[in-house]
Design a protein around this motif. Structure first.
Motif, PDB file in Angstrom:
ATOM      1  N   LEU A 149       0.937  -1.225   0.002  1.00  0.00           N
ATOM      2  CA  LEU A 149      -0.037   0.079  -0.021  1.00  0.00           C
ATOM      3  C   LEU A 149       0.868   1.419   0.050  1.00  0.00           C
ATOM      4  CD1 LEU A 149      -2.825  -1.013   2.684  1.00  0.00           C
ATOM      5  CD2 LEU A 149      -2.797  -1.206   0.091  1.00  0.00           C
ATOM      6  N   HIS A 150       1.996   1.014   0.247  1.00  0.00           N
ATOM      7  CA  HIS A 150       2.632   2.380   0.623  1.00  0.00           C
ATOM      8  C   HIS A 150       3.131   3.011  -0.859  1.00  0.00           C
ATOM      9  CE1 HIS A 150       6.521   0.326  -1.094  1.00  0.00           C
ATOM     10  NE2 HIS A 150       6.804   1.675  -1.195  1.00  0.00           N
ATOM     11  N   GLY A 151       3.026   2.505  -2.043  1.00  0.00           N
ATOM     12  CA  GLY A 151       2.857   3.057  -3.357  1.00  0.00           C
ATOM     13  C   GLY A 151       1.730   4.161  -3.468  1.00  0.00           C
ATOM     14  N   LYS A 152       0.564   3.703  -3.188  1.00  0.00           N
ATOM     15  CA  LYS A 152      -0.706   4.608  -3.178  1.00  0.00           C
ATOM     16  C   LYS A 152      -0.517   5.803  -2.346  1.00  0.00           C
ATOM     17  CE  LYS A 152      -4.373   1.028  -3.823  1.00  0.00           C
ATOM     18  NZ  LYS A 152      -4.947   1.815  -4.699  1.00  0.00           N
ATOM     19  N   LEU A 153       0.326   5.478  -0.943  1.00  0.00           N
ATOM     20  CA  LEU A 153       0.399   6.761  -0.173  1.00  0.00           C
ATOM     21  C   LEU A 153       1.593   7.528  -0.870  1.00  0.00           C
ATOM     22  CD1 LEU A 153       0.422   8.439   2.286  1.00  0.00           C
ATOM     23  CD2 LEU A 153       1.876   6.958   3.332  1.00  0.00           C
ATOM     24  N   GLY A 154       2.610   7.354  -1.455  1.00  0.00           N
ATOM     25  CA  GLY A 154       3.584   8.076  -1.999  1.00  0.00           C
ATOM     26  C   GLY A 154       3.080   8.733  -3.199  1.00  0.00           C
ATOM     27  N   ASP A 155       2.345   8.377  -3.929  1.00  0.00           N
ATOM     28  CA  ASP A 155       1.691   9.076  -5.244  1.00  0.00           C
ATOM     29  C   ASP A 155       0.772  10.004  -4.697  1.00  0.00           C
ATOM     30  OD1 ASP A 155       2.659   7.280  -6.870  1.00  0.00           O
ATOM     31  OD2 ASP A 155       1.021   5.959  -7.264  1.00  0.00           O
ATOM     32  N   THR A 156       0.108   9.837  -3.534  1.00  0.00           N
ATOM     33  CA  THR A 156      -0.862  10.904  -2.899  1.00  0.00           C
ATOM     34  C   THR A 156      -0.076  12.040  -2.125  1.00  0.00           C
ATOM     35  OG1 THR A 156      -2.554   9.269  -2.386  1.00  0.00           O
ATOM     36  CG2 THR A 156      -2.799  11.348  -1.276  1.00  0.00           C
ATOM     37  N   GLN A 157       1.254  11.599  -1.458  1.00  0.00           N
ATOM     38  CA  GLN A 157       1.871  12.776  -1.221  1.00  0.00           C
ATOM     39  C   GLN A 157       2.619  13.466  -2.167  1.00  0.00           C
ATOM     40  OE1 GLN A 157       4.367   9.913   1.137  1.00  0.00           O
ATOM     41  NE2 GLN A 157       3.837  10.674   3.122  1.00  0.00           N
TER      42      GLN A 157
ATOM     43  N   THR B 152      -7.895  15.146   0.474  1.00  0.00           N
ATOM     44  CA  THR B 152      -7.226  13.894  -0.083  1.00  0.00           C
ATOM     45  C   THR B 152      -6.886  12.889   0.652  1.00  0.00           C
ATOM     46  OG1 THR B 152      -6.558  15.836  -1.578  1.00  0.00           O
ATOM     47  CG2 THR B 152      -5.264  13.657  -1.713  1.00  0.00           C
ATOM     48  N   MET B 153      -6.528  13.044   1.870  1.00  0.00           N
ATOM     49  CA  MET B 153      -6.151  12.044   2.876  1.00  0.00           C
ATOM     50  C   MET B 153      -7.496  11.232   3.074  1.00  0.00           C
ATOM     51  SD  MET B 153      -2.894  12.248   2.997  1.00  0.00           S
ATOM     52  CE  MET B 153      -2.104  11.485   4.171  1.00  0.00           C
TER      53      MET B 153
END
Length: 479
Positions: free
Chosen positions: A401-409, A453-454
């Motif tokens: 899941l951290h890829g989704k978070l990185g894209d959002t950040q 967004t979060m």
């Protein structure tokens, strides 16, 4: 950071950058406030206030009943207090109406020899009170050092701390040592420093008052107690600090990683006790790079706890960004602007590696409602808990899941940065109440962008995670 009775092993990481070392001429000070994995913070702006009689500050920390008289005029300032004042206010970081920033504190340790000569003072000042009794009453970074230094000398302190100050021209790092002593060093304009829970300041030039400040009588204290001869001057780190095996795994690697990131050509050992306090970068430093350091966890090395190193390597050193971070901030004082618009309080609630730095104008009159909600347990209306929830969901299935978070950040960094540029252009000709109202609106818009967004990301993470249960089983849908 804090030394609550429930958390005696807390710690922070700090960065200080001079104006000629940054890409836009800003001064920057920043820090991760590390204490507990679930200990909510608020973000507030205290209004300017003038009192008929001098008010008294009284600590609510029962173990350390510090008290002192305050000036009658209190400047407006931003701060990040805790959800409860039970153990003290811990306002931690902020920018005042005069364009002065302060972050307190970087916890450190004195050695037994020094403490035997000048023990801690139980009812002296500690971290929880430092911002509250200092930041609203100073007009420059240097004045901040001098005010807090006088308080330490008169009232004593019950712990060892590092304190960061900045204004548009200067950046200062101050360290307390033993019960009543302290030193401070001006960060050279073309330099930076990273600090990690050790006394960091090295040689003090007692004759150079432009770049060093210190407690009255510190030379006699060192000599009279046979702490050092002073024949070669005073090395504060060596005389007052510690150097043990815990430092080599808990503290020095974080300094090493910061200096590798900003000055990669320097060859150093992560466990070295001789890492310099002052360092020069191989480039001009941007605001996002200062934030990147505070949000880092040894990426690109075998020591990354979520990387590809061995099990031993991944847990060898304490990372910069970790689960116990309550909030992370970078206080940016931008050049050639009035104090009302120069100070940007970049704030990442929760774990910086899993949050986003939101730019808030410290010259505003208030903060968004969600940032004023802080509770002991999860509350969906609290900005702190919105960011913490994202981190908890990602941690459960980190590599998936951290890829989704990185894209959002990344997308949020772009949006928030663009909004900041737009606001700067829109307010350039405004003044007075009209300007403050525009800054209030800009802060509200930045918070809404980040929180919306979060929250959307939270919904996606929950939906995706439903199929990641250990009770899952692939079966033929025709059965």
């Amino acid at each position: 950071m804090q030394t609550h009775q429930f958390n005696p092993y807390s710690a922070c990481t700090s960065i200080l950058i001079g104006k000629n070392a940054t890409a836009d001429g800003s001064t920057m000070i920043g820090r991760n406030e590390d204490s507990r994995a679930a200990w909510a913070k608020k973000f507030v702006i205290h209004p300017h206030a003038e009192f008929d009689a001098a008010p008294t500050f009284t600590s609510q920390d029962a173990e350390h009943p510090f008290k002192m008289t305050l000036p009658k005029i209190r400047a407006k300032y931003s701060a990040t207090p805790e959800w409860t004042p039970k153990y003290g206010l811990f306002e931690e970081d902020g920018i005042n109406e005069y364009g002065v920033a302060m972050s307190a504190t970087e916890s450190a340790y004195c050695n037994a020899r020094v403490l035997a000569a000048d023990p801690y003072v139980v009812d002296g000042i500690g971290e929880e009170a430092m911002v509250t009794v200092t930041l609203p009453y100073i007009h420059s970074a240097r004045e901040g050092v001098e005010r807090l230094g006088q308080i330490v000398e008169e009232h004593g302190t019950y712990e060892t701390n590092g304190i960061l100050f900045s204004d548009a021209e200067e950046v200062w790092y101050m360290e307390t040592g033993a019960g009543h002593y302290w030193v401070a060093q001006r960060i050279p304009d073309d330099a930076y420093a990273v600090v990690a829970n050790q006394l960091a300041i090295q040689e003090i030039d007692l004759a150079d008052h432009d770049n060093y400040l210190y407690a009255k009588g510190i030379r006699d204290f060192v000599v009279d107690n046979q702490l050092a001869s002073m024949a070669n001057g005073l090395n504060f780190r060596e005389v007052f600090g510690t150097a043990d095996i815990s430092d080599q795994h808990y503290n020095t690697p974080r300094v090493w990683y910061g200096q590798q990131y900003f000055t990669p050509e320097v060859e150093q050992d992560p466990e070295s006790f001789n890492l310099p306090f002052i360092q020069r970068a191989n480039r001009l430093i941007h605001i996002d790079e200062a934030q990147h350091y505070l949000a880092s966890h040894y990426e690109g090395t075998p020591f990354d706890p979520v990387g590809n190193g061995t099990k031993t390597a991944k847990h060898l050193y304490r990372p910069i960004s970790l689960a116990k971070t309550q909030e992370s901030h970078v206080l940016q004082i931008r050049p050639d602007l009035p104090a009302t618009t120069s100070g940007i309080h970049w704030l990442a609630m929760g774990v910086a590696a899993e949050s986003v730095y939101v730019p808030f104008f410290a010259g505003a009159s208030t903060t968004p409602a969600a940032y004023q909600v802080a509770t002991e347990k999860y509350d969906s209306q609290s900005a702190y808990w919105v960011y913490k929830l994202v981190g908890v969901l990602v941690d459960a299935h980190y590599h998936a899941l951290h890829g989704k978070l990185g894209d959002t950040q990344k997308e949020l960094a772009i949006q928030l940065g663009h909004q900041l540029i737009q606001t700067d252009r829109q307010v350039v000709d405004l003044a007075g109440d009209e300007l403050v109202a525009a800054l209030d609106a800009a802060n509200e818009a930045a918070a809404n962008t980040a929180l919306t967004t979060m929250r959307t990301l939270t919904a996606e993470l929950i939906t995706t995670s439903t199929d990641m249960s250990p009770l899952n089983y692939n079966t033929d849908l025709n059965l």
